[in-house]
Design an enzyme around this catalytic site. Structure first.
Site, PDB file in Angstrom:
ATOM      1  N   SER A 368     -68.709 -47.191  15.471  1.00  9.14           N
ATOM      2  CA  SER A 368     -68.271 -48.364  16.223  1.00  9.14           C
ATOM      3  C   SER A 368     -66.842 -48.179  16.735  1.00  9.14           C
ATOM      4  O   SER A 368     -66.565 -47.209  17.436  1.00  9.14           O
ATOM      5  CB  SER A 368     -68.417 -49.610  15.348  1.00  9.14           C
ATOM      6  OG  SER A 368     -68.394 -50.792  16.114  1.00  9.14           O
ATOM      7  N   ASP A 482     -75.320 -50.720  16.999  1.00  3.94           N
ATOM      8  CA  ASP A 482     -74.103 -50.354  16.277  1.00  3.94           C
ATOM      9  C   ASP A 482     -74.401 -49.582  14.990  1.00  3.94           C
ATOM     10  O   ASP A 482     -75.245 -49.987  14.183  1.00  3.94           O
ATOM     11  CB  ASP A 482     -73.328 -51.630  15.947  1.00  3.94           C
ATOM     12  CG  ASP A 482     -71.903 -51.360  15.511  1.00  3.94           C
ATOM     13  OD1 ASP A 482     -71.718 -50.735  14.452  1.00  3.94           O
ATOM     14  OD2 ASP A 482     -70.978 -51.773  16.236  1.00  3.94           O
TER      15      ASP A 482
END
Length: 615
Positions: A368, A482
């Protein structure tokens, strides 16, 4: 050579004198009892097999010189390396004692000579001298202790440099690598001319038989006397080149960036042939001029050569040789950067602290927000540039402000994707100067996906696609979101890719998003809206849908075990900053820096001048 001389030679050179020499020294004392017809010498070239799993165990072997590798062909995850057998150690004793078939396949990974003792002879020796069985049991127990208590990958001792085309400056590359390996260690570089001089004269007067067992024994002596041997092979498949490949723990395939088309004909067949020794780990090294251009065309090289890893090297940069030496010898530092929204900017402070302490990062990965920073590190950028670029694309450009009709996600995601493309351009992961990976979550397959190839910006976007906030990325027909959903601080991935120390930077606190008071139920949306429009009182501390989604994918429980599995952990105190508080970049970066400095100082205090742990 007489029986007594062979066994005395083996016993004197035992790799583990507390076990091996005790057994074979005792055998040497009784060598006169062994009939000459049942006691012989066996020679293997590197890559040749001594015996296979399932074969009948009719002999015991002792290594006089060279090295063997034992493998289990049917391990749970494919072929499994069980261990290596060096000078003075035995192999084959288990099947000989139990009468069962061989439990492992054993290959020579060097040109090797062994002493062979037949089963019938050994059994007669045990009848006369029962103590021999006790010594054998001690040897087996000690070997299994080593297999359980130490890594299966032994420290590489020999490296072979094989130029992939005639234009590679092989001599200068070998010299640069030898210098980088040498601080605190003894290194010997051998090409055919140096070998001739060391063996008794100049190239004009000495004819060298590179196939002779005497030369193989001499090379093994050099390996015993030095920490590293660097063999320099010819660009063509000569007899000398084949010897270099057979002796190598690591085979360095050296080419030029963007020039895979210049590869020598027959190179792939040479390095894949069993006669050349197929057990060396193959590492691709691509040369480039960092002042003129970036690395490129790596994917084509990797498609042609089945390399375990690849490295980019500017031959005029000593620091690049030092990084290569660390990576090859298991000392390369891997840095893992966790996810956490704007709090991930603290990683920049950690990188600045590492720079000031002169601790190089050799491999980097992240999840991320950590993937954004890690990608910039892999581009070769220093902390000052990473700070400036991150401010430009994450703060000034406002990539998180493209809300849309929430049919797929709250954000359209186009502005953020363009920001990442603006940051990384058309760079590919394979062409980055430093090794890099990032992780995303494959919702289709319920797995963690590790990105090691392709466009950097596309992989980073996938790693940052918070479910519900940003639209998912696609990979073929798979849906990616993610990486923090399954692996917010991927230390385990770094462990699999890099054999050296692993540093981890975490920015997700254990406690977050606390309410300002106890509620029997959360306030209604209309009440929350009215409170926020009321200028005379603070709004209730109820997290928004955006912060809730971002917190969900960066929970500390998803990083369980990081403190135990990483060699060094940085944890910036970022609790005071919101997950989308990108404009607090200066303060967040400073918090990461201040938290990292004392951690680094304590780590350095435990290291010796060569960088190894203090006793």
């Amino acid at each position: 050579m007489a029986n007594e001389e062979l066994l005395n030679d083996v016993a004197a050179g035992g790799t583990h004198p507390n076990v091996a020499s005790a057994l074979f020294g005792w055998l040497a004392d009784h060598a006169f009892e062994i009939p000459a017809s049942e006691f012989s010498s066996v020679r293997l070239k590197g890559g040749e097999m001594l015996f296979a799993s399932g074969d009948v165990g009719d002999s015991l072997y002792v290594v006089r010189y060279g090295r063997l590798r034992a493998m289990r062909p049917d391990g749970p995850d494919g072929p499994q390396v069980l261990g290596e057998i060096g000078r003075g150690e035995s192999v084959g004793e288990m099947a000989l004692l139990t009468g069962e078939a061989r439990s492992a396949t054993v290959y020579a990974i060097r040109d090797t000579e062994l002493v062979r003792l037949r089963k019938e002879t050994f059994e007669r020796m045990v009848e006369r001298h029962p103590r021999l069985m006790l010594e054998m049991a001690r040897l087996i127990i000690e070997r299994y202790r080593r297999m359980i208590g130490s890594p299966q990958d032994a420290r590489p001792a020999t490296l072979a440099i094989l130029p992939c085309d005639a234009e590679v400056p092989t001599e200068s590359v070998a010299a640069g690598l030898a210098r980088a390996l040498s601080p605190g260690r003894k290194v010997l570089t051998l090409d055919l001319e140096r070998l001739r001089r060391k063996r008794g004269g100049t190239s004009e007067r000495v004819t060298l038989d590179v196939q002779s067992p005497e030369l193989a024994a001499w090379l093994h002596e050099q390996e015993d006397q030095h920490d590293y041997l660097v063999y320099v092979a010819d660009p063509l498949p000569s007899t000398w080149t084949r010897l270099c490949l057979r002796q190598a723990d690591i085979l360095l395939l050296v080419g030029t960036t963007g020039a895979a088309h210049r590869m020598e004909p027959g190179l792939v067949e040479l390095i894949g042939s069993s006669s050349a020794g197929t057990w060396a780990r193959k590492e691709l090294v691509l040369l480039y001029d960092s002042d003129a251009h970036l690395p490129h065309g790596t994917a084509e090289w990797l498609a042609r050569l089945n390399a375990h890893n690849h490295h980019h090297l500017d031959p005029d940069m000593p620091a690049h040789y030092e990084r290569l030496a660390r990576m090859l010898t298991g000392r390369g530092i891997g840095l893992v950067l966790g996810g956490g929204g704007a709090r991930g900017l603290a990683h920049i402070g950690v990188i600045r602290a590492l720079e000031e302490a002169r601790i190089p990062v050799d491999f980097v990965g992240g999840t991320s927000a950590g993937a954004i920073i890690a990608g910039q590190v892999a581009c070769g950028w220093e902390s000052a540039r990473i700070f400036a670029e991150s401010r430009r694309v994450l703060v000034d450009d406002g990539p998180m402000n493209d809300f849309t009709l929430p049919l797929v996600a709250l954000l359209r995601g186009r502005r953020y994707a363009r920001a990442m493309e603006k940051l990384f351009g058309d760079r590919r992961i394979e062409d980055l100067p430093l090794g890099f990976f990032c992780v995303s979550t494959n919702l289709t397959r319920s797995t963690c996906m590790v990105h090691r190839s392709g466009l950097v910006f596309e992989s980073v976007v996938a790693s940052c696609s918070v479910p519900g906030l940003a639209p998912p990325s696609v990979h073929g027909r798979d849906i990616l979101v993610d990486g923090g959903v399954v692996n917010n601080v991927p230390v385990d991935v770094m462990r699999d890719l890099n054999r050296g120390p692993v540093f981890a930077s975490k920015v997700s606190p254990q406690s977050d998003l606390c309410l300002d008071q106890q509620y029997t139920a959360l306030p209604s949306p209309w009440r929350l809206l009215a409170s926020r429009l009321n200028p005379f009182g603070p709004p209730p501390a109820v997290p928004s849908i955006v912060t809730t989604l971002m917190r969900t994918v960066s929970l500390p429980r998803l990083s369980a075990g990081v403190d135990a599995s990483a060699d060094l952990v940085f944890e910036a105190p970022c609790d005071a900053y919101q997950l989308l508080e990108w404009r607090a970049i200066d303060r967040i970066v400073e918090s990461g820096y201040r938290a990292a400095v004392p951690v680094i100082e304590r780590w350095q205090a435990r290291r010796d001048p060569v960088g190894q742990p203090m006793a």
